[in-house]
Design an enzyme around this catalytic site. Structure first.
Site, PDB file in Angstrom:
ATOM      1  N   LYS A 143       1.021  -3.299  -5.780  1.00 47.45           N
ATOM      2  CA  LYS A 143       0.509  -4.460  -5.056  1.00 47.45           C
ATOM      3  C   LYS A 143      -0.652  -4.052  -4.141  1.00 47.45           C
ATOM      4  CE  LYS A 143       3.980  -6.123  -7.317  1.00 47.45           C
ATOM      5  NZ  LYS A 143       5.318  -6.271  -6.768  1.00 47.45           N
TER       6      LYS A 143
ATOM      7  N   ASP B 101      11.709  -2.329   2.269  1.00 42.93           N
ATOM      8  CA  ASP B 101      10.685  -2.544   1.256  1.00 42.93           C
ATOM      9  C   ASP B 101       9.481  -3.163   1.975  1.00 42.93           C
ATOM     10  OD1 ASP B 101       9.033  -3.594  -0.751  1.00 42.93           O
ATOM     11  OD2 ASP B 101      10.717  -4.010  -2.094  1.00 42.93           O
TER      12      ASP B 101
ATOM     13  N   TYR C 271      13.693  -9.299  -3.720  1.00 38.09           N
ATOM     14  CA  TYR C 271      12.883  -9.325  -4.943  1.00 38.09           C
ATOM     15  C   TYR C 271      13.802  -9.349  -6.171  1.00 38.09           C
ATOM     16  CZ  TYR C 271       9.620  -7.582  -8.475  1.00 38.09           C
ATOM     17  OH  TYR C 271       8.871  -7.423  -9.604  1.00 38.09           O
TER      18      TYR C 271
ATOM     19  N   ARG D  77       6.101  17.140 -13.820  1.00 35.99           N
ATOM     20  CA  ARG D  77       7.202  16.250 -13.413  1.00 35.99           C
ATOM     21  C   ARG D  77       7.679  16.607 -12.002  1.00 35.99           C
ATOM     22  NH1 ARG D  77      11.996  17.710 -14.770  1.00 35.99           N
ATOM     23  NH2 ARG D  77      11.593  17.991 -16.990  1.00 35.99           N
TER      24      ARG D  77
END
Ligand SMILES: *Cc1c(COP(=O)(O)O)cnc(C)c1O
Length: 405
Positions: A199, A174, A102, A50
């Site tokens: 993406k 972004d 978004y 982690r």
């Protein structure tokens, strides 16, 4: 690597030949959740996945280099990357966000602000006076997303950063739609870049992931601490696949863009198409900003059809090479109907205000052969134009009723 290479070369060579045990060319995938201590009080570089993992670090280092940042943090999704960047805010701080960001970003911002974690204003960031009057003494962060979805509006990163600096506010961009191949926000003055690596960066529609890249080492360390604390770091296997995708990002982006430009030219010439939205078009209202700050125009585009709703349904049903799906940036071409898919959560009035009409179509141009993609669109558009309402009695009755209403 000792020398500075182009992004194309750096992406290909990221982490190669680092395996000391077997001399593997491609760095191995470390799935182990934990690592032994060499002895009591003698931790190694990694102890628990982690907080740190060699495979994930390879991807983080590569992305930081491509964005020219000091640090990169890999997260479990694009949304968790955005959530991570928000950790710079404290209660009482003010966030300025784009009015057309978004949908998942809008939901996250709105819901956290409602719980009092920060204050928020949504602004059309091309309206400089609106942006200036939204800036307050407690504005800590300006969120930018350019080009926007689905209308491909382009916002001036340099200009927004200059305004932010006057108030000592940070700017986060972004950069999902263009990737570092076509836009490098840190070079334009931003402090933070986030990606949905789902993406273009992964590019094969088989991983959901995200990344945060910071200009300063200090902010990178602070956010890496938060990523571990919140438990939102990315999985090693996802990082492995994403790094594999990243190696071909440049050639993919170049091909995506070339095909997109040809599709734009085709759509402009088809009689069923009313309007095309792509920043490459000189008629696009923000074309000059795109030319200034981008090194390419990307391969997401949208268009409005001069057709009835049943004709638009016929258009979708005749396509063979465009999958009807949300998301973007994969090797496969995708098509979506924003009003009923990506932007269905908005009410009609909000959607119309945002300029998203029922005849708007968004496509993500994939890597199929250009001429075949165009032929597929032409066939579906021609068939849709020829479509005629079936003249069954029940149907015309329904029509009469709906006209009466
Ligand atoms: C997809 C997307 C996101 C969200 O990323 P996930 O990986 O789906 O969590 C954020 N911003 C933009 C611009 C996106 O396209």
């Amino acid at each position: 690597m000792t020398r500075n290479y182009s992004n194309q070369t750096a992406a290909i060579r990221a982490g190669l030949e680092t395996d000391e045990q077997f001399g593997a060319v491609i760095p191995p995938l470390y799935l182990s959740s934990n690592y032994t201590f060499e002895g009591l009080g003698q931790p190694r570089k990694y102890d628990y996945t982690r907080s740190g993992n060699p495979t994930r670090d390879n991807l983080a280092t590569a992305l930081a280099e491509l964005e020219q940042g000091a640090a990169g943090i890999i997260t479990s999704s694009g949304i968790s990357a955005i959530h991570l960047a928000l950790q710079v805010l404290n209660p009482g701080d003010h966030l300025i966000a784009p009015h057309d960001c978004y949908g998942g970003t809008y939901r996250l911002f709105t819901k956290l602000a409602e719980r009092g974690l920060f204050e928020i204003d949504y602004v059309d960031q091309n309206d400089e006076s609106a942006l200036k009057s939204a800036l307050k003494s407690n504005t800590k962060l300006i969120w930018v997303e350019t080009p926007s979805n689905p209308l491909l509006r382009v916002y001036d990163i340099k200009n927004i950063c200059a305004l932010a600096k006057q108030k000592q506010a940070l700017v986060a961009v972004d950069n999902t739609f263009l990737s570092p191949v076509h836009q490098q926000p840190l070079k334009l003055g931003a402090d933070i870049v986030v990606h949905s690596t789902t993406k273009y960066i992964n590019g094969h529609s088989d991983v959901v992931g995200g990344a945060v890249i910071t200009k300063s080492k200090e902010l990178g360390e602070e956010l890496a601490w938060w990523a571990n604390c919140l438990g939102i770091t990315g999985a090693p296997f996802d990082s492995y696949l994403t790094l594999r995708g990243l190696r071909t990002l440049h050639v993919r982006q170049q091909q995506h863009e070339q095909t997109a430009k040809k599709v734009v030219a085709f759509l402009l010439g088809h009689s069923a198409v009313d309007r095309v939205y792509h920043p490459s078009l000189p008629t696009h209202p923000n074309h000059h900003i795109a030319v200034e700050q981008q090194s390419g125009f990307g391969a997401v585009l949208s268009f409005e059809l001069g057709l009835t709703q049943p004709q638009i349904a016929a258009f979708f049903s005749h396509l063979e090479l465009f999958s009807l799906a949300e998301s973007l940036g994969g090797v496969e071409s995708l098509i979506c109907h924003p009003a009923t898919m990506t932007h269905a959560a908005m009410d009609d009035a909000a959607r119309l205000k945002a300029g998203i009409r029922n005849n708007l179509i968004r496509v993500s141009i994939g890597l199929e052969q250009t001429e075949e993609l165009i032929a597929d669109l032409r066939n579906a558009l021609d068939k849709a134009k020829q479509w005629v309402e079936p003249q069954s009695a029940s149907h015309s009755e329904i029509n009469e009723v709906s006209h009466a209403i």
